[in-house]
Design a protein around this motif. Structure first.
Motif, PDB file in Angstrom:
ATOM      1  N   VAL A   1      -1.422  13.368   3.145  1.00 40.76           N
ATOM      2  CA  VAL A   1      -2.597  12.982   2.199  1.00 40.76           C
ATOM      3  C   VAL A   1      -3.587  12.186   2.832  1.00 40.76           C
ATOM      4  O   VAL A   1      -4.711  12.343   2.527  1.00 40.76           O
ATOM      5  N   TRP A   2      -3.076  11.275   3.520  1.00 43.21           N
ATOM      6  CA  TRP A   2      -3.951  10.180   4.546  1.00 43.21           C
ATOM      7  C   TRP A   2      -4.991  11.134   5.289  1.00 43.21           C
ATOM      8  O   TRP A   2      -6.019  10.789   5.524  1.00 43.21           O
ATOM      9  N   LEU A   3      -4.183  11.893   6.024  1.00 45.65           N
ATOM     10  CA  LEU A   3      -4.923  12.522   7.080  1.00 45.65           C
ATOM     11  C   LEU A   3      -6.209  13.367   6.592  1.00 45.65           C
ATOM     12  O   LEU A   3      -7.466  13.564   6.914  1.00 45.65           O
TER      13      LEU A   3
ATOM     14  N   LEU B   1     -18.658   8.892   4.485  1.00 42.12           N
ATOM     15  CA  LEU B   1     -18.386   7.594   3.395  1.00 42.12           C
ATOM     16  C   LEU B   1     -17.879   6.357   4.118  1.00 42.12           C
ATOM     17  O   LEU B   1     -16.977   6.517   5.107  1.00 42.12           O
ATOM     18  N   GLN B   2     -18.464   5.252   3.786  1.00 42.69           N
ATOM     19  CA  GLN B   2     -18.049   4.124   4.479  1.00 42.69           C
ATOM     20  C   GLN B   2     -16.647   3.602   3.903  1.00 42.69           C
ATOM     21  O   GLN B   2     -16.021   4.205   2.947  1.00 42.69           O
ATOM     22  N   PHE B   3     -16.145   3.056   4.990  1.00 44.85           N
ATOM     23  CA  PHE B   3     -14.676   2.662   4.820  1.00 44.85           C
ATOM     24  C   PHE B   3     -13.660   3.723   4.478  1.00 44.85           C
ATOM     25  O   PHE B   3     -12.636   3.474   3.782  1.00 44.85           O
ATOM     26  N   SER B   4     -14.098   4.812   5.315  1.00 40.94           N
ATOM     27  CA  SER B   4     -13.283   6.069   5.134  1.00 40.94           C
ATOM     28  C   SER B   4     -12.019   5.780   5.430  1.00 40.94           C
ATOM     29  O   SER B   4     -10.840   6.363   4.627  1.00 40.94           O
ATOM     30  N   MET B   5     -11.407   5.052   6.577  1.00 37.94           N
ATOM     31  CA  MET B   5     -10.044   4.883   6.904  1.00 37.94           C
ATOM     32  C   MET B   5      -9.393   4.164   6.019  1.00 37.94           C
ATOM     33  O   MET B   5      -8.093   4.131   5.696  1.00 37.94           O
TER      34      MET B   5
ATOM     35  N   VAL C   1      -6.301   5.384   3.808  1.00 36.12           N
ATOM     36  CA  VAL C   1      -4.667   4.761   3.792  1.00 36.12           C
ATOM     37  C   VAL C   1      -4.490   4.273   2.205  1.00 36.12           C
ATOM     38  O   VAL C   1      -3.356   4.605   1.846  1.00 36.12           O
ATOM     39  N   LEU C   2      -5.243   3.889   1.435  1.00 37.63           N
ATOM     40  CA  LEU C   2      -5.216   3.695   0.079  1.00 37.63           C
ATOM     41  C   LEU C   2      -4.661   4.868  -0.628  1.00 37.63           C
ATOM     42  O   LEU C   2      -3.857   4.796  -1.576  1.00 37.63           O
TER      43      LEU C   2
ATOM     44  N   LEU D   1     -11.061  15.003  -5.747  1.00 34.79           N
ATOM     45  CA  LEU D   1     -10.284  15.423  -6.772  1.00 34.79           C
ATOM     46  C   LEU D   1      -9.434  16.575  -6.268  1.00 34.79           C
ATOM     47  O   LEU D   1      -8.504  16.923  -6.772  1.00 34.79           O
ATOM     48  N   ILE D   2     -10.053  17.435  -5.511  1.00 29.43           N
ATOM     49  CA  ILE D   2      -9.420  18.705  -4.841  1.00 29.43           C
ATOM     50  C   ILE D   2      -8.207  18.316  -3.984  1.00 29.43           C
ATOM     51  O   ILE D   2      -6.834  19.017  -4.385  1.00 29.43           O
ATOM     52  N   ILE D   3      -8.349  17.311  -3.399  1.00 29.45           N
ATOM     53  CA  ILE D   3      -7.381  16.778  -2.610  1.00 29.45           C
ATOM     54  C   ILE D   3      -5.958  16.448  -3.605  1.00 29.45           C
ATOM     55  O   ILE D   3      -4.864  16.698  -3.320  1.00 29.45           O
ATOM     56  N   GLN D   4      -6.471  15.661  -4.837  1.00 28.10           N
ATOM     57  CA  GLN D   4      -5.334  15.225  -5.431  1.00 28.10           C
ATOM     58  C   GLN D   4      -4.717  16.139  -6.263  1.00 28.10           C
ATOM     59  O   GLN D   4      -3.273  16.326  -6.217  1.00 28.10           O
ATOM     60  N   ALA D   5      -5.542  17.406  -6.448  1.00 24.84           N
ATOM     61  CA  ALA D   5      -4.951  18.426  -7.300  1.00 24.84           C
ATOM     62  C   ALA D   5      -3.983  19.039  -6.223  1.00 24.84           C
ATOM     63  O   ALA D   5      -2.953  19.714  -6.785  1.00 24.84           O
TER      64      ALA D   5
END
Length: 355
Positions: free
Chosen positions: A222-224, A235-239, A243-244, A285-289
């Motif tokens: 999920v992180w990768l 997107l800013q602060f992407s890493m 991680v979050l 949202l697609i990644i979460q799904a």
């Protein structure tokens, strides 16, 4: 009252049930009253569970276990070094930059709130917006004070971190190398008539081991995937956000909902109500799904068969009891409770049938 008395007589007449209850109560008391002191040991056990899967795979390939333990342990230490010297500086830099931009973000958010009564007068009034802004300011002040207070105790945190960095590798190595010896020592402490406890332990050991290893791979995937998605859109602060998002899978259902807030806010502060904002949020949202409907069933198929409501209750209960550690161990502990419930009536029913 008579039913309760009969239940206790019926179940506590079985010595195996008494032994199991004593082990559970004793373990619970040790964790409650000595959990903070034994935190490095508990963390070492979790990581050893994680590495045991790789060790077993090497032993199946005819690699002697001592050699397999050394290979896995060295690989783990290299991974830790990569995280400490490669990932943490990046996270720290992005976190510092985000903190530096907070005043700008707040000003932009305040301007957007002030414009609400003009755009939607039937929904928002100027007084409501002013109250909301004052409430947000007071909450941010409290958060800032908490950050300052935590920074004052930074020396103690550094000492604790150093202790973990020294003790954890040692504990992990010995847990891996002397696994059979440690388990046999615990088994010798149990009474001979403890088949019920051993059956419950066998079930829980398999479930927790598979759960911890599956959760590690879920976090990594999920992180990768999230980082590649956020980096592609710029997107800013992407890493930091990726991680979050990866760590949010430790808290089923709740974690994904909570981490959506900073992802959405950062995207809005960067692009506003634009197509880029819609693309990033949609991709997230697609990644979460995909995580909930594809990845989790693949990694945890047949591992943890617990109703979602029971999982949420376990997260709330054990999280309130032990904080972050309780949240992490919520599902394994719920698995333990389920294993005890499943095994308990079987043992008592078998005893009644043999009488």
């Amino acid at each position: 009252m008579e039913r309760i008395t009969n239940w206790f007589k019926q179940h506590l007449a079985d010595p195996q049930v008494v032994y199991l209850a004593a082990v559970l109560v004793g373990s619970f008391l040790v964790i409650v009253y000595a959990g903070s002191m034994l935190a490095p040991v508990l963390a070492g056990i979790v990581i050893a569970y994680l590495l045991e899967g790789l060790t077993r795979k090497l032993t199946r390939l005819k690699v002697p276990r001592p050699v397999a333990v050394w290979i896995v342990f060295v690989a783990f230490m290299l991974f830790v070094v990569l995280v400490v010297f490669g990932l943490l500086p990046t996270l720290y830099g992005q976190l510092t930059e985000m903190v530096r931009q907070i005043p700008t973000m707040l000003s932009r958010g305040q301007a957007a709130l002030i414009a609400l009564p003009e755009k939607y007068p039937e929904l928002f009034s100027a007084a409501q917006v002013r109250d909301l802004i004052d409430s947000m300011r007071s909450q941010l002040t409290e958060i800032g004070q908490a950050v300052v207070a935590s920074s004052l105790s930074g020396a103690a945190s550094i000492i604790t971190l150093l202790i973990y960095l020294i003790l954890l590798p040692i504990l992990i190595f010995f847990f891996l190398r002397d696994k059979e010896r440690i388990l046999n020592w615990f088994i010798e402490l149990l009474p001979r008539d403890s088949q019920l406890a051993m059956r419950v332990w066998g079930d829980v050991d398999l479930q927790i081991g598979n759960y911890i290893r599956g959760k590690f791979w879920e976090i990594l995937i999920v992180w990768l995937a999230t980082f590649l998605c956020f980096a592609y859109f710029g997107l800013q602060f992407s890493m930091l956000l990726a991680v979050l998002v990866g760590l949010s899978v430790l808290i089923p259902y709740v974690g994904a909902a909570v981490v959506t807030i900073p992802v959405t806010l950062i995207a809005w502060f960067q692009w506003g109500w634009s197509s880029d904002f819609i693309y990033v949020v949609t991709a997230y949202l697609i990644i979460q799904a995909l995580d909930g409907n594809l990845l989790v069933p693949l990694l945890f198929s047949g591992v943890v068969n617990i109703h979602p409501v029971a999982i949420i209750v376990a997260v709330l209960f054990f999280g309130g009891l032990w904080g972050v550690w309780g949240v992490f161990f919520a599902i394994p502990l719920a698995t333990l409770v389920q294993a005890v419930i499943v095994a308990w009536p079987k043992s008592s029913g078998r005893n009644r049938a043999t009488e």
